[in-house]
Enzyme design. Structure first.
Site, PDB file in Angstrom:
ATOM      1  N   LYS A 551      87.543  93.358  49.638  1.00 49.17           N
ATOM      2  CA  LYS A 551      87.727  94.674  49.032  1.00 49.17           C
ATOM      3  C   LYS A 551      86.661  94.844  47.955  1.00 49.17           C
ATOM      4  O   LYS A 551      85.954  93.895  47.613  1.00 49.17           O
ATOM      5  CB  LYS A 551      89.126  94.829  48.440  1.00 49.17           C
ATOM      6  CG  LYS A 551      89.529  93.709  47.484  1.00 49.17           C
ATOM      7  CD  LYS A 551      90.958  93.886  46.995  1.00 49.17           C
ATOM      8  CE  LYS A 551      91.967  93.547  48.071  1.00 49.17           C
ATOM      9  NZ  LYS A 551      92.693  94.690  48.557  1.00 49.17           N
ATOM     10  N   THR A 659      94.514 100.200  51.474  1.00 43.61           N
ATOM     11  CA  THR A 659      94.639 100.375  52.920  1.00 43.61           C
ATOM     12  C   THR A 659      94.265  99.084  53.650  1.00 43.61           C
ATOM     13  O   THR A 659      94.671  98.887  54.789  1.00 43.61           O
ATOM     14  CB  THR A 659      93.763 101.527  53.438  1.00 43.61           C
ATOM     15  OG1 THR A 659      92.416 101.354  52.980  1.00 43.61           O
ATOM     16  CG2 THR A 659      94.290 102.867  52.951  1.00 43.61           C
TER      17      THR A 659
END
Length: 823
Positions: A551, A659
């Site tokens: 991420k 997500t």
């Protein structure tokens, strides 16, 4: 057309013929001697040809039926490779592979020749891409609107352990999916002086004198829906000079002046999120935001006038502008400018229309992401827009005064302009009819904490829309073996209705299904190991736990917590070699913003820990650490299907949703995380037995931040493991330069340069995180039990489809209806 009907209509021979002809025409080669890049170019044009008929039919239907259309405004669209997504949604995959096989060509090798478009940085852009996929699949009229960055975010390379940014020239070989629409170009103005002009009817119109102008040129990209005829449009704006090349100045030797306007235009669209630690960087960011917002709104209103004339009150019935975070907040003021200045509406009428047309999605409670612009900068670059925001603010403050009386602190706190800053999130809230968060917890925090005053003023505007992902990209495309197993077991309805995956739940107790499921996982882990060996020259064990954290690099996402635990595990093995450690491969992938020095230092730390651990023969392969450079969508498609553990360890209350957690869950990884963002809802779906939760709750974090009472030295003094890893940061264990990681040490224990010590509670949550990691290792030893957890994660992921999210937006915010495209 249904499954394979497009292929049947085309015919295998015609598809083959077109591909061969395109290779010859575009590359002057045959398919046998063309490079993968040349084959990709030809195949992209071949597939795009078939999309175009649907694309034309879609917009002809929109012209005829005149439905309401949503314009999804976003600074980022992290699309991934266009070819693979088009092939999946056209349901051409197996047939196309058959054609290519007859030509002795490898589809995967051809697809790999496409560079990822660098049009996003992380979850925000990937969410926008998933939403566009769902909008087309659900046959909802929509445009995505953003910027055609020439170099995207950047290409990340690791040099001596440090992140180094290089231009990501995704357009180097050309743009095979974007179609320039010169006929829709728009003029954009910056700077200048505002002049009031009295009109014959007595009202005043405002114009800009001596402004710098550039031309915004749209490039349209097709977004095909799955197994239907809908092809919506991603419209990305590029910049061109208003004036042609100044040959006179060039011939006089004044080369800089000759290229002045061209350079201004080119700079505007060069990169996503230019570093804003300089005045020039801030100016460029503000110009980018206004550039694509003004261009989009001008074109949308042009189209509205062509179809509806001056029936202005019907705008909210035909148009919805969705602001994807605070970057597009300028749309509120720009819509007012166009309605008042260009089309001559009075203020009250224009405001009534604007406030029924704009809707705002908040994606963060992090203060730096709730953008604020210095009034000096804003008023200089966008003087007329600033005047409009001043008037919005004046009227809003009067509303507050009427409601609350003389309450200067409250008015100052809520004002759109205050303390020398334009607060873009406040502008978006005041000018929108809907304000939504992106996970239940996030929305609750907005209502009770960060935007509490606005919620009390506008309670009906606030709502939640939990984020989602498209299963077509993140399972059907990226994990075809698991997709086949699921389809063979419960049918293929899950491709457009992810709730169908619940039918897998009883199979979690079926030994033969668990075995098949884990064989897919094992094969994916072997594929990832091959990728790592090929790209990095590092050998990893597919039999080990693949523990993955990928991420954007930010302190609140706490990659540092993960790194310190790895270092602790390493030292425990060194001092107690007899301890039972389940072999673990820790995998990181993250880009740090170019100007975010501490985030880049954390990347350096991870790489130095990897060097220490991976090169110590005493460890005997029980722990391996990888940092995968240049994390991107195509890499995620290889990595996520192989993951066993999904690290979602942000400080509770800081992550809006996430997500990535959903993508890992869908592919059978088990979450190790805090009760933050959508992790809360993931736990509700899978149950406590199939997720590893640790750490403080959001309420505990918020209370500590508000009341204080936490001293990281208390943790340091009590926990010897923490003390050892903290000491390693400064004693030369990780670098010959004793000061290289001093900032991290000081930031955690004392606060760096006056900041709060351990702002994101890494040491406060350390013991709980270490305990959760031990629980993961113990659970993994029970392979059948772990397989059951993995299956249930996939089975219970149905809620997290972007199809569900978009249906909620369409029904509850936009009032959007599907349009069936018949061909």
């Amino acid at each position: 057309m249904g499954k394979s009907e497009l292929f049947s209509a085309i015919g295998k021979d015609e598809l083959k013929s077109r591909l061969i002809e395109n290779v010859k025409t575009m590359s002057r080669k045959t398919v046998q001697n063309a490079t993968p890049e040349q084959l990709y170019e030809a195949l992209a044009f071949t597939v795009r040809d078939y999309i175009t008929d649907r694309w034309i039919a879609t917009h002809e239907a929109y012209e005829k039926e005149d439905p309401k259309v949503v314009y999804y405004l976003s600074m980022e669209f992290l699309m991934g490779r266009f070819l693979g997504n088009a092939v999946i949604n056209l349901v051409l995959g197996s047939e196309l592979r058959e054609v290519l096989g007859e030509l002795n060509l490898d589809y995967n090798r051809i697809e790999d020749a496409e560079r990822d478009p660098g049009l996003g940085n992380g979850g925000l852009g990937r969410l926008a891409a998933c939403f566009l996929d769902s909008l087309s699949t659900l046959e909802l009229p929509a445009y995505g609107c953003g910027i055609r960055y020439h170099y995207g975010i950047f290409e990340q390379r690791i040099e001596h352990g440090y992140q180094v940014e290089y231009p990501d020239n995704w357009l180097a070989r050309g743009d095979y999916w974007g179609i320039p629409r010169l006929e829709y170009s728009q003029d954009i103005q910056f700077g200048g002086k505002v002049r009031a002009v009295k009109m014959p009817d007595g009202h005043y119109s405002f114009t800009l004198d001596d402004a710098n102008a550039i031309v915004a040129v749209p490039y349209d990209y097709p977004i095909a829906g799955y197994d239907n005829n809908t092809v919506n449009t991603l419209r990305l704006w590029d910049a061109r000079p208003k004036k042609d090349f100044d040959l006179t100045s060039f011939n006089k030797g004044n080369y800089q002046k000759a290229l002045e306007e061209e350079n201004l235009a080119r700079t505007l669209c060069e990169v996503l999120y230019p570093a804003d630690d300089t005045v020039a960087g801030k100016e460029l960011r503000l110009k980018q935001q206004y550039f694509f917002i003004s261009a989009t709104l001008q074109r949308v209103l042009d189209r509205f006038v062509q179809m509806h004339g001056n029936d202005w009150e019907t705008i909210p019935d035909k148009i919805a502008f969705q602001l994807n975070d605070t970057h597009p907040s300028m749309a509120v003021a720009e819509l007012m400018r166009l309605l008042v200045d260009k089309y001559g509406l009075d203020w009250d009428r224009a405001w009534a229309i604007t406030a029924k047309t704009c809707a705002y999605t908040n994606h963060t409670i992090m203060s730096e992401a709730l953008e604020k612009w210095p009034t000096e900068l804003f008023s200089r670059l966008l003087p007329r827009v600033y005047m409009i925001i001043e008037e919005i603010n004046r009227r809003f403050c009067k509303t507050l005064l009427d409601k609350y009386g003389a309450a200067p602190d409250k008015i100052r706190k809520m004002a759109v302009i205050a303390d020398g800053q334009v607060r873009m999130a406040h502008l978006a809230i005041v000018g929108s009819y809907s304000v939504n968060g992106v996970a239940a917890l996030h929305t609750d925090i907005l209502k009770k904490q960060e935007l509490k005053d606005f919620y009390e003023l506008y309670p009906d505007r606030f709502n939640n829309k939990t984020n989602g992902i498209t299963q077509r990209r993140w399972l059907l495309h990226s994990n075809p073996a698991l997709a086949r197993l699921v389809t063979e077991t419960i049918g293929d309805k899950w491709i457009t209705d992810l709730d169908e995956l619940r039918k897998l739940t009883p199979y979690a107790d079926d030994p033969s299904f668990r075995e098949a499921f884990m064989k897919v996982k094992r094969d994916n882990k072997v594929s990832l190991a091959s990728y790592v060996k090929r790209e990095l020259g590092v050998t990893i064990d597919p039999g080990s736990i693949y523990d993955v954290q990928v991420k954007r690099l930010h302190e609140y996402k706490r990659q540092l917590l993960n790194a310190l635990h790895i270092l602790d595990l390493y030292y425990r093995i060194k001092t107690s070699p007899w301890i039972d450690v389940e072999p673990r491969t820790f995998i990181f992938g993250a880009k740090a913003a170019a100007g975010y020095a501490r985030a880049k230092l954390i990347i350096k730390l991870i790489n130095n820990i990897a060097g220490l651990v991976n090169n110590d023969p005493f460890i005997e392969g029980r722990v391996k650490v990888l940092f995968l450079p240049n994390y991107r969508v195509s890499m995620a498609e290889t990595l996520i299907p192989a993951a066993d553990v999904s690290e979602q360890i942000s400080t509770a209350s800081k992550e809006a949703s996430g997500t990535g957690n959903m993508k890992f869950m869908l592919n059978g990884a088990v979450t190790l995380g805090t009760l933050d963002g959508a992790n809360v809802e993931i736990r509700e779906e899978v149950g406590d037995d199939n997720i590893f939760i640790f750490g403080m709750t959001s309420d505990e974090v918020i209370r500590l931040q508000r009341e204080g009472g936490y001293d990281p030295w208390d943790v340091y003094n009590i926990d010897p493991n923490v003390r050892q890893v903290m000491t390693a940061l400064i004693n030369g264990s990780l670098s010959d330069n004793l000061d290289v990681f001093r900032e991290l040490y000081e930031a955690l224990l004392n606060g760096w340069q006056g900041a709060v010590p351990d702002e994101y509670f890494i040491l406060r949550d350390y013991a709980a995180y270490s305990d959760a990691q031990a629980r993961v290792s113990a659970a993994y030893k029970d392979r059948d039990g772990w397989a059951r957890k993995a299956v249930l994660n996939t089975a219970k992921s149905g809620k997290f489809s972007s199809d569900r999210t978009i249906r909620e937006y369409a029904d509850e915010i936009w009032g959007l209806k599907p349009v069936r495209i018949n061909m």
